[in-house]
Design a protein around this motif. Structure first.
Motif: not given
Length: 309
Positions: A51-56, A68-72, A75-77, A148-149
Motif C-alpha cells: 500500500s505504501m509503495i503504491s501510494r508513493v 525530504p527524501m530522508g523522510r521517505i 518510512r521504508f527502512s 534521523r530524517s
C-alpha cells in the motif's frame, strides 16, 4: 514413592504422566502461537509495504517537492523494520513474560498470603513508574525518527551530487553537516539508555521493598507462630526466591511494554503513507469523438489504443 501437591498425594508414575501432558501441551501451544504470529506479521508487512509503495509511486510532484527524501527512506527502512521485527518480538515477549509473571505472583501469594497487604501499594508505585517511563520513551522515539530524517537527507544529497561537491570543493562543508546531524540523531538513543537505567533502579527498588516485606513478615510469623497456616522456613525460602524472580520479570515486562508502545508510532507513520498521501488520478484512454465520460482526465487517441501497442 508419592508426591504431594496442594494437599493431594500422587504416585510417581501418575505424577510423571500429568507432568508430561502439561509440558507437551505447553510446547504445542507455544509452537502454534509462534506460527500464527509469524504468518500474521508477514501478511501485515506485505500489505503495508504494498500500500505504501503504491501510494508513493502515484503521489504528485508537489509531494516530493515538500517532503525530504530522508523522510521517505525512513518510512521504508526504520519504520518497516520496527513493524517487522521490533513490534512482533515485543508482543511475543510481553505475552510470554505476562504469563510467567502471573504464575510467579500466584506462587508467592500461595506461599506467603500476607503479601496481599502490600500488593496494592506496590502496583500503584509500579503504575506511576510505568506512566513516567513510557511517556518519556514515546517522546524520545519521536525525536529519534525526526532527527534521523535530516541525517538520511544529507547523506542522500551527498551521494547524489558527489561529483559536483568535489568540483566546488565543498567536501568539508558536507562532512561537517553530516557529523552535526549524526550527533543530533545519536542523542535520543543515548537518552533512551539512560531511561532504561532509571527504570531498572526504580523497579528493583520496588522489588526490594516487596522482598523486605516477605522476609520481615516471614521471620515474624516463624517467631510468634503461623496460626495453623503451614508457613515454614522452606515455604518462606520459596517465597523469597520467587519474589526475586518477580522483580526481574517486572523490570523486563515494563521495559518491553514501553518499547512496544513507543514503537507503535512507526505504524502510525506507515499508515499515513499508506492511506493519507494524495495521489494522482488514473489516466483513462478515450477515442476522439467519444463523449461518454468527460469527468476524468484522459488521453485522446484514434485507433488502436495505446494500451494495445
Amino acid at each position: 514413592g508419592k508426591v504431594k501437591i496442594f494437599g493431594r498425594s500422587y504416585e510417581d508414575t501418575e505424577y510423571m504422566t500429568y507432568f508430561s501432558i502439561c509440558v507437551g501441551a505447553g510446547v504445542f501451544l507455544n509452537a502454534l502461537w509462534q506460527l500464527f504470529l509469524a504468518f500474521f506479521v508477514l501478511e501485515v508487512s506485505k500489505n503495508s509495504h504494498h500500500s505504501m509503495i503504491s501510494r508513493v509511486l502515484r503521489a504528485p510532484t508537489s509531494f516530493f517537492d515538500t517532503t525530504p527524501m530522508g523522510r521517505i527512506l525512513n518510512r521504508f527502512s526504520k519504520d518497516m523494520d520496527n513493524m517487522d521485527t521490533t513490534i512482533s518480538e515485543s508482543l511475543r515477549q510481553i505475552l510470554n513474560m505476562a504469563l510467567i509473571l502471573i504464575g510467579t505472583i500466584a506462587v508467592v501469594i500461595y506461599t506467603s498470603p500476607f503479601i496481599l497487604v502490600v500488593i496494592p501499594v506496590l502496583m500503584l508505585m509500579l503504575r506511576a513508574v510505568y506512566n513516567k517511563y513510557v511517556t518519556t520513551v514515546r517522546n524520545l522515539k519521536q525525536l529519534e525518527a525526526t532527527s534521523r530524517s535530516p541525517m538520511m537527507a544529507v547523506l542522500n544529497e551527498t551521494l547524489g551530487g558527489l561529483s559536483t561537491i568535489r568540483a566546488y570543493a565543498m567536501s568539508g562543508h558536507f562532512r561537517t553537516t553530516h557529523i552535526i546531524r549524526a550527533q543530533a540523531a545519536a542523542v535520543p538513543p543515548y537518552c533512551g539508555r539512560c531511561c532504561q537505567r532509571w527504570l531498572s533502579f526504580h523497579t528493583e527498588s520496588i522489588g526490594n521493598l516487596a522482598l523486605f516485606v516477605v522476609v520481615y513478615m516471614g521471620a515474624l510469623i516463624i517467631t510468634i507462630g503461623d496460626g495453623g497456616l503451614g508457613i515454614t522456613i522452606p515455604v518462606i525460602s520459596l517465597a523469597i526466591t520467587y519474589v526475586t524472580a518477580t522483580t526481574n520479570a517486572i523490570t523486563f515486562l515494563t521495559r518491553t511494554a514501553a518499547e512496544f508502545e513507543a514503537s507503535m508510532s512507526s505504524t502510525e507513520r506507515v499508515r499515513e503513507y499508506s492511506l493519507e498521501i494524495p495521489i494522482e488520478r488514473d489516466v483513462t484512454y478515450r477515442k476522439i469523438g467519444d463523449t461518454s465520460d468527460t469527468t476524468n482526465p484522459c488521453l485522446l487517441y484514434t485507433s488502436p489504443s495505446p494500451r494495445d501497442s
